[in-house]
Design a protein around this motif. Structure first.
Motif, PDB file in Angstrom:
ATOM      1  N   GLN A  65       3.563 -14.496   6.735  1.00 26.66           N
ATOM      2  CA  GLN A  65       3.967 -13.465   6.835  1.00 26.66           C
ATOM      3  C   GLN A  65       4.293 -12.629   5.376  1.00 26.66           C
ATOM      4  O   GLN A  65       4.778 -13.287   5.213  1.00 26.66           O
ATOM      5  CB  GLN A  65       4.336 -12.221   7.755  1.00 26.66           C
ATOM      6  N   PRO A  66       3.354 -12.162   4.688  1.00 32.76           N
ATOM      7  CA  PRO A  66       4.088 -11.151   3.404  1.00 32.76           C
ATOM      8  C   PRO A  66       5.083 -10.087   3.998  1.00 32.76           C
ATOM      9  O   PRO A  66       5.046 -10.124   4.628  1.00 32.76           O
ATOM     10  CB  PRO A  66       2.642  -9.919   2.477  1.00 32.76           C
ATOM     11  N   SER A  67       5.346  -9.652   2.585  1.00 29.80           N
ATOM     12  CA  SER A  67       6.858  -8.977   3.109  1.00 29.80           C
ATOM     13  C   SER A  67       6.587  -7.298   3.568  1.00 29.80           C
ATOM     14  O   SER A  67       7.248  -7.156   4.551  1.00 29.80           O
ATOM     15  CB  SER A  67       7.300  -8.488   1.212  1.00 29.80           C
ATOM     16  N   LYS A  68       4.700  -6.944   3.397  1.00 30.99           N
ATOM     17  CA  LYS A  68       4.366  -5.993   3.745  1.00 30.99           C
ATOM     18  C   LYS A  68       2.861  -5.665   4.537  1.00 30.99           C
ATOM     19  O   LYS A  68       2.131  -6.665   4.251  1.00 30.99           O
ATOM     20  CB  LYS A  68       4.216  -4.486   2.711  1.00 30.99           C
ATOM     21  N   ILE A  69       2.760  -5.975   5.763  1.00 30.23           N
ATOM     22  CA  ILE A  69       1.733  -6.489   6.549  1.00 30.23           C
ATOM     23  C   ILE A  69       0.359  -4.900   6.498  1.00 30.23           C
ATOM     24  O   ILE A  69       0.940  -3.944   6.965  1.00 30.23           O
ATOM     25  CB  ILE A  69       2.130  -7.005   7.890  1.00 30.23           C
ATOM     26  N   THR A  70      -0.732  -4.938   5.901  1.00 29.72           N
ATOM     27  CA  THR A  70      -1.613  -3.754   5.991  1.00 29.72           C
ATOM     28  C   THR A  70      -2.435  -4.175   6.353  1.00 29.72           C
ATOM     29  O   THR A  70      -3.342  -5.058   6.337  1.00 29.72           O
ATOM     30  CB  THR A  70      -1.325  -3.280   5.034  1.00 29.72           C
ATOM     31  N   TYR A  71      -2.930  -3.030   7.694  1.00 29.09           N
ATOM     32  CA  TYR A  71      -4.039  -3.470   8.390  1.00 29.09           C
ATOM     33  C   TYR A  71      -5.282  -2.602   7.648  1.00 29.09           C
ATOM     34  O   TYR A  71      -4.707  -2.133   6.769  1.00 29.09           O
ATOM     35  CB  TYR A  71      -4.557  -2.988   9.830  1.00 29.09           C
ATOM     36  N   LYS A  72      -6.714  -3.248   7.079  1.00 30.82           N
ATOM     37  CA  LYS A  72      -7.536  -2.754   6.966  1.00 30.82           C
ATOM     38  C   LYS A  72      -8.564  -1.405   7.606  1.00 30.82           C
ATOM     39  O   LYS A  72      -8.567  -2.283   8.894  1.00 30.82           O
ATOM     40  CB  LYS A  72      -8.292  -3.322   6.252  1.00 30.82           C
ATOM     41  N   ALA A  73      -8.443  -0.090   7.165  1.00 25.47           N
ATOM     42  CA  ALA A  73      -9.071   0.349   8.193  1.00 25.47           C
ATOM     43  C   ALA A  73     -10.768  -0.399   8.345  1.00 25.47           C
ATOM     44  O   ALA A  73     -11.434  -0.448   7.372  1.00 25.47           O
ATOM     45  CB  ALA A  73      -9.728   1.936   7.209  1.00 25.47           C
ATOM     46  N   GLU A  74     -10.910   0.142  10.002  1.00 29.64           N
ATOM     47  CA  GLU A  74     -12.017  -0.138  10.270  1.00 29.64           C
ATOM     48  C   GLU A  74     -13.502   0.763  10.768  1.00 29.64           C
ATOM     49  O   GLU A  74     -12.700   0.855  11.016  1.00 29.64           O
ATOM     50  CB  GLU A  74     -12.109  -1.364  11.419  1.00 29.64           C
ATOM     51  N   ASN A  75     -14.481  -0.745  10.777  1.00 29.76           N
ATOM     52  CA  ASN A  75     -15.104   0.595  11.253  1.00 29.76           C
ATOM     53  C   ASN A  75     -15.715   0.310  12.702  1.00 29.76           C
ATOM     54  O   ASN A  75     -14.988  -0.925  13.282  1.00 29.76           O
ATOM     55  CB  ASN A  75     -17.030   0.240  10.269  1.00 29.76           C
ATOM     56  N   LEU A  76     -16.270   1.222  13.343  1.00 33.77           N
ATOM     57  CA  LEU A  76     -16.569   0.581  14.992  1.00 33.77           C
ATOM     58  C   LEU A  76     -17.289  -0.690  15.283  1.00 33.77           C
ATOM     59  O   LEU A  76     -16.659  -1.276  16.181  1.00 33.77           O
ATOM     60  CB  LEU A  76     -17.212   1.965  15.699  1.00 33.77           C
ATOM     61  N   GLY A  77     -17.995  -0.566  14.115  1.00 32.28           N
ATOM     62  CA  GLY A  77     -18.826  -2.264  14.966  1.00 32.28           C
ATOM     63  C   GLY A  77     -17.527  -3.152  14.641  1.00 32.28           C
ATOM     64  O   GLY A  77     -17.618  -4.273  15.030  1.00 32.28           O
ATOM     65  N   GLU A  78     -16.363  -2.952  13.431  1.00 30.65           N
ATOM     66  CA  GLU A  78     -15.648  -4.273  13.219  1.00 30.65           C
ATOM     67  C   GLU A  78     -14.291  -4.228  14.918  1.00 30.65           C
ATOM     68  O   GLU A  78     -14.347  -4.693  15.205  1.00 30.65           O
ATOM     69  CB  GLU A  78     -14.759  -3.793  11.908  1.00 30.65           C
TER      70      GLU A  78
END
Length: 642
Positions: A65-78
């Motif tokens: 894992q990287p030092s800070k985990i960041t999730y991408k903001a996702e659209n409804l379909g994703e």
């Protein structure tokens, strides 16, 4: 005339705009230019398996894992697809080679997997999981090479190259599990033309990976996190023993290659995975069969009808010497409202809603607006369109309900807005509970579910009410003949006029026209393939509409000739007969093509298949019903009735 010229100029302008793709990018997927040494971020999407149908997020397994985990903001379909796009610790720079680098922990301190983690990895390897990564929005692919013709192997060493999405998490040999702990990334770039004084810019055009399993002892690593890969012949794979702790190193290497592929064509590699020739054959076959049958059916129906109408009108002139027979006989009952008019109009309203939504989605996708590069766009568009098409669904349902002598329009509107969506939501909620239990990323999160409910009751419901109100206020459909006070008796029907025989007979033609396309759609849904042939799909959709309409007209004609005037519900059921064949095909596909053995994946498959079949039945039933209704009104308007 000048108006026509104006329209033609407008259409030509549009076509030119679509043709000049070099300067025309779909919003949100414009190219990114990199300079040398610029970081190229590698992100993880999810883990998938066609054996379990349950996606998991990347860090559900003990990867570095990287030092800070960041999730991408996702659209409804994703979100609905189960994508959870997250950053990874891979350090990749544009056009900078890396021989071998250790990913996490110092080389003298390998990663130690606990017994639980080892068990989980072994289970995921046994379930045939694939890992999906993306670089500059391009999914990673594994190259598969094989000889197309064994006999000519010596003469020509030409290999067929195919790509599979993602890379395998590991492999099994006997009862032993081996993890792919070294990834060799091969990234292809296209050098953009720039002026001499400017620095070269590059664009990523392909992302491949060669996964390898290399034992801890064979990976010679130094203090700077650099490592040396062993010779290919002498290395042993990294075994994962699920009964004890395991020690290993996660490593990767990066290799860059220049490519002639332009940025605009970079998805072609991923999309040429299936044979396009099969599509052409199937389409031509379907078109020929459907138009041949259409010609025959139309000729028979039109000739028979002309004869009927001429006879009926002639009989009136000579006075009624002969006793009436055939469809003219039931003119006083043919427009008698059926049982449960509210439910019928509600189902037809949902069918119209589905029809408009599918037509627009396929058309927009055909123009390239919903390409696989804009992840989740197809599903998001479909959801929103279904909500907004509630106006049309409500309008048609309201007008039909008024025609069928209905009075309670508010109840009818509520029924239209909630009947089909309610069933869909109910089934999805139950399936979602099972997916939640498995801790899969395919489970729709609670906030998203609340948002979907708000869309349903905040957008769809008011729009259906609005459409229903205007539809109910509008003049009802004009029926050409009056309905008698007393219903006439229906004579005993022959065996082939049975409802179920009708469903079996009526379903064959529309299903035959589209079943090859169905195979590709099923592969896209259940085997993580990309579906992109929307031009073909649009053609198939047109063929489906034509064949459903014709079959429905023929069936209603035979029914009225047999003096059975209860055609409203029957036409709706019989026209949707191809949905029955879709169900049979889904069972065949499950048994023959998929390797699903567990209970929950099987439940998911049949749950979602039931939704597809229900939607398909509503769609084809609605198309057939409106074709038959127009036909019945036309033929009764053509005969003279006292």
């Amino acid at each position: 005339f000048s108006f026509l010229q104006e329209r033609l100029r407008y259409v030509l302008g549009l076509l030119l705009l679509l043709h000049s793709t070099d300067s025309f990018y779909v919003p949100g997927v414009a190219p990114i230019n990199f300079h040398r040494n610029d970081p190229v971020e590698i992100k993880a999407v999810k883990l998938t398996s066609s054996r379990t149908q349950l996606p998991y997020e990347y860090y559900s397994l003990p990867f570095c894992q990287p030092s800070k985990i960041t999730y991408k903001a996702e659209n409804l379909g994703e979100v609905l697809r189960g994508d959870r796009i997250v950053n990874t610790p891979f350090q990749v720079s544009m056009n900078v080679e890396k021989k071998c680098e250790v990913l996490c922990n110092l080389p003298n301190k390998p990663v130690t997997l606990t017994v639980e983690q080892s068990k989980l990895i072994a289970e995921r390897i046994r379930e045939d999981y694939y890992v999906h990564l993306i670089a500059d929005n391009l999914p990673v692919a594994t190259r598969l090479e094989f000889y197309s013709n064994r006999e000519e192997e010596e003469k020509k060493k030409e290999k067929d190259v195919q790509f599979e999405h993602g890379y395998r998490l590991g492999f099994m040999d006997g009862n032993k599990f081996y993890l792919h702990n070294h990834l060799s990334f091969i990234l292809y770039y296209h050098r953009e033309d720039v002026e001499e004084s400017q620095e070269h810019t590059y664009r990523v055009v392909r992302f491949e990976v060669i996964p390898q399993s290399i034992k801890l002892e064979d990976l010679k690593a130094d203090e700077k996190s650099m490592c040396t890969l062993p010779e290919a012949t002498g290395s042993a794979p990294q075994e994962i023993d699920p009964t004890k702790e395991n020690q290993l190193l996660f490593t990767y290497s990066v290799h860059w290659e220049e490519s002639d592929i332009k940025w605009a064509s970079r998805w072609d590699t991923y999309l040429t995975m299936s044979d396009v020739q099969i599509h052409w054959f199937s389409i031509i076959n379907s078109v020929v069969v459907v138009f041949f049958l259409s010609g025959i059916l139309s000729m028979i129906i039109i000739r028979t009808l002309r004869k009927d109408i001429a006879n009926y009108n002639k009989e009136d002139d000579i006075e009624d010497t002969m006793e009436e027979s055939g469809w003219k006989l039931v003119h006083g009952d043919v427009f008698r409202p059926p049982q449960y008019p509210m439910i019928l109009s509600s189902l037809l309203g949902s069918g119209i809603q589905l029809f408009c939504m599918i037509l627009i989605v396929i058309f927009v996708a055909m123009l390239g607006m919903l390409s696989p590069s804009s992840r989740g766009a197809l599903m998001t568009t479909a959801c929103f369109l279904f909500m907004f098409m509630g106006v049309f669904g409500g309008f048609f349902a309201g007008r039909l309900y008024r025609t069928l002598k209905g009075h309670r329009w508010k109840k009818g509107a509520f029924c239209t807005a909630t009947l089909y969506p309610g069933v869909v939501f109910g089934i999805c909620f139950v399936l979602n509970c099972f997916i939640w239990g498995k801790h899969s990323s395919g489970a729709v999160p609670f906030p998203t579910m609340v948002a979907l409910l708000c869309m349903w009751f905040g957008i769809s419901l008011p729009l259906v009410y609005l459409g229903y109100y205007f539809g109910f206020r509008k003049q009802p459909y004009d029926n050409p003949v009056r309905t008698n006070q007393i219903p006439r008796q229906i004579p005993e029907q022959r065996w082939y006029m049975n409802k179920f025989v009708g469903i079996l007979m009526a379903g064959i033609l529309p299903f035959g026209a589209m079943f090859i396309e169905l195979f590709f759609i099923f592969s896209a849904i259940w085997e993580n393939q990309f579906y992109y042939l929307f031009g073909f799909l649009f053609l198939v959709f047109i063929i489906l509409v034509v064949s459903c309409s014709q079959i429905s007209i023929v069936m209603v004609y035979f029914q009225l000739c047999a003096e059975d005037y209860c055609w409203w519900w029957r036409t709706f059921l019989v026209s949707g007969g191809s949905a029955f064949y879709v169900l049979i095909y889904a069972v065949f596909y499950f048994v023959n093509k998929l390797d699903i053995v567990e209970f929950i994946p099987s439940l998911l498959y049949f749950g979602y298949t039931a939704l597809m079949v229900l939607s398909f039945w509503l769609l084809t039933g609605t198309i057939g019903f409106y074709a038959a209704y127009m036909f019945v009104r036309k033929i009764y308007a053509a005969v003279k009735i006292d």
